[in-house]
Write a protein that holds these residues in place. Sequence first.
Motif, short mmCIF file in Angstrom:
data_model
loop_
_atom_site.label_atom_id
_atom_site.label_comp_id
_atom_site.label_asym_id
_atom_site.label_seq_id
_atom_site.Cartn_x
_atom_site.Cartn_y
_atom_site.Cartn_z
N ASP A 79 0.87 -1.17 0.00
CA ASP A 79 0.00 0.00 0.00
C ASP A 79 0.92 1.22 0.00
O ASP A 79 1.56 1.52 1.01
N LEU A 80 1.01 1.88 -1.12
CA LEU A 80 1.85 3.07 -1.25
C LEU A 80 0.99 4.31 -1.49
O LEU A 80 1.42 5.26 -2.15
N SER A 81 -0.19 4.31 -0.92
CA SER A 81 -1.10 5.44 -1.07
C SER A 81 -0.39 6.73 -0.69
O SER A 81 0.27 6.82 0.35
N GLY A 82 -0.52 7.73 -1.54
CA GLY A 82 0.07 9.03 -1.29
C GLY A 82 1.50 9.18 -1.78
O GLY A 82 2.01 10.29 -1.88
N LYS A 83 2.16 8.08 -2.10
CA LYS A 83 3.51 8.16 -2.65
C LYS A 83 3.42 8.49 -4.14
O LYS A 83 2.47 8.11 -4.81
N VAL A 84 4.40 9.20 -4.63
CA VAL A 84 4.47 9.51 -6.05
C VAL A 84 5.43 8.51 -6.71
O VAL A 84 6.46 8.17 -6.14
N PHE A 85 5.05 8.04 -7.91
CA PHE A 85 5.91 7.09 -8.61
C PHE A 85 6.13 7.49 -10.05
O PHE A 85 5.37 8.26 -10.63
N GLY A 86 7.20 6.92 -10.61
CA GLY A 86 7.50 7.06 -12.02
C GLY A 86 8.18 5.79 -12.50
O GLY A 86 8.87 5.12 -11.73
N VAL A 87 7.96 5.45 -13.76
CA VAL A 87 8.56 4.26 -14.35
C VAL A 87 9.18 4.63 -15.70
O VAL A 87 8.61 5.40 -16.46
N CYS A 88 10.33 4.05 -15.95
CA CYS A 88 11.01 4.27 -17.23
C CYS A 88 11.81 3.02 -17.56
O CYS A 88 11.93 2.12 -16.74
N GLY A 89 12.32 2.98 -18.77
CA GLY A 89 13.13 1.83 -19.12
C GLY A 89 13.59 1.85 -20.56
O GLY A 89 13.27 2.76 -21.32
N SER A 90 14.32 0.80 -20.87
CA SER A 90 14.86 0.67 -22.22
C SER A 90 14.32 -0.59 -22.87
O SER A 90 13.89 -1.53 -22.19
N GLY A 91 14.32 -0.57 -24.18
CA GLY A 91 13.85 -1.72 -24.93
C GLY A 91 14.34 -1.64 -26.36
O GLY A 91 15.08 -0.74 -26.73
N LYS A 116 0.67 8.54 -9.95
CA LYS A 116 1.54 8.62 -11.13
C LYS A 116 2.03 10.06 -11.27
O LYS A 116 1.25 10.98 -11.50
N GLY A 117 3.34 10.24 -11.13
CA GLY A 117 3.91 11.58 -11.12
C GLY A 117 4.25 12.13 -12.50
O GLY A 117 4.38 13.34 -12.66
N ALA A 118 4.39 11.25 -13.47
CA ALA A 118 4.76 11.67 -14.83
C ALA A 118 4.50 10.51 -15.77
O ALA A 118 4.47 9.35 -15.34
N ASP A 119 4.31 10.83 -17.04
CA ASP A 119 4.17 9.77 -18.04
C ASP A 119 5.47 8.97 -18.10
O ASP A 119 6.56 9.54 -18.02
N ALA A 139 12.04 13.79 -14.76
CA ALA A 139 12.46 14.08 -13.39
C ALA A 139 11.81 15.37 -12.88
O ALA A 139 11.35 15.43 -11.74
N LYS A 140 11.74 16.39 -13.73
CA LYS A 140 11.10 17.66 -13.34
C LYS A 140 9.63 17.46 -13.03
O LYS A 140 9.10 18.01 -12.06
N GLN A 141 8.94 16.68 -13.86
CA GLN A 141 7.52 16.41 -13.63
C GLN A 141 7.31 15.63 -12.33
O GLN A 141 6.37 15.90 -11.58
N LEU A 142 8.18 14.66 -12.08
CA LEU A 142 8.08 13.89 -10.84
C LEU A 142 8.29 14.80 -9.63
O LEU A 142 7.55 14.71 -8.65
N ALA A 143 9.29 15.67 -9.70
CA ALA A 143 9.57 16.59 -8.60
C ALA A 143 8.38 17.51 -8.35
O ALA A 143 7.99 17.75 -7.19
N LYS A 144 7.78 18.01 -9.42
CA LYS A 144 6.61 18.88 -9.29
C LYS A 144 5.46 18.12 -8.64
O LYS A 144 4.75 18.65 -7.79
#
Length: 150
Positions: A79-91, A116-119, A139-144
């Motif tokens: 349960d990470l309610s209230g936490k902001v997250f972001g996902v990225c990766g390579s392929g 979800k803090g950013a696309d 990173a800027k969007q996540l920080a905001k």
Amino acid sequence: MPLAKIFYASLTGNTEEIADIIAESLEDLDFDVEIEECSNVSASDFEDADLCVVATYTYGDGDLPDEIVDLYDDLLEMDLSGKVFGVCGSGDTFYDYFCKSVDDFEQAFLKTGAIKGADSVKVELNAEDEDIDDLEEFAKQLAKSVEENA
């Protein structure tokens, strides 16, 4: 200072480089950043973070890398309610399921109640100049988002 935790899986070094770019960008935005290879952590390590980031590659035909499966499974129980997250990766767009693991982790985070803090950012193989710009903007969007949800 807000705390960002970045956990990554990297086979060739491409995703580790992506994680490093995000870490440096967040540090420039006055975050404390902890960055760890995914086999050294568990999802519960996100509990004291303000920002949770996963960077992963996709293996074969859309599979999660073996080394990140435990983190993924543990995350589904959190349960990470209230936490902001972001996902990225390579392929590699050669494969039918380009960066599917990024999408899988995004869905897992949403099930935890996290915000979800950013696309998500998907990088073809290694980060080129345009990708670096996208990751810095990520990173800027996540920080905001962390600031707005504090």
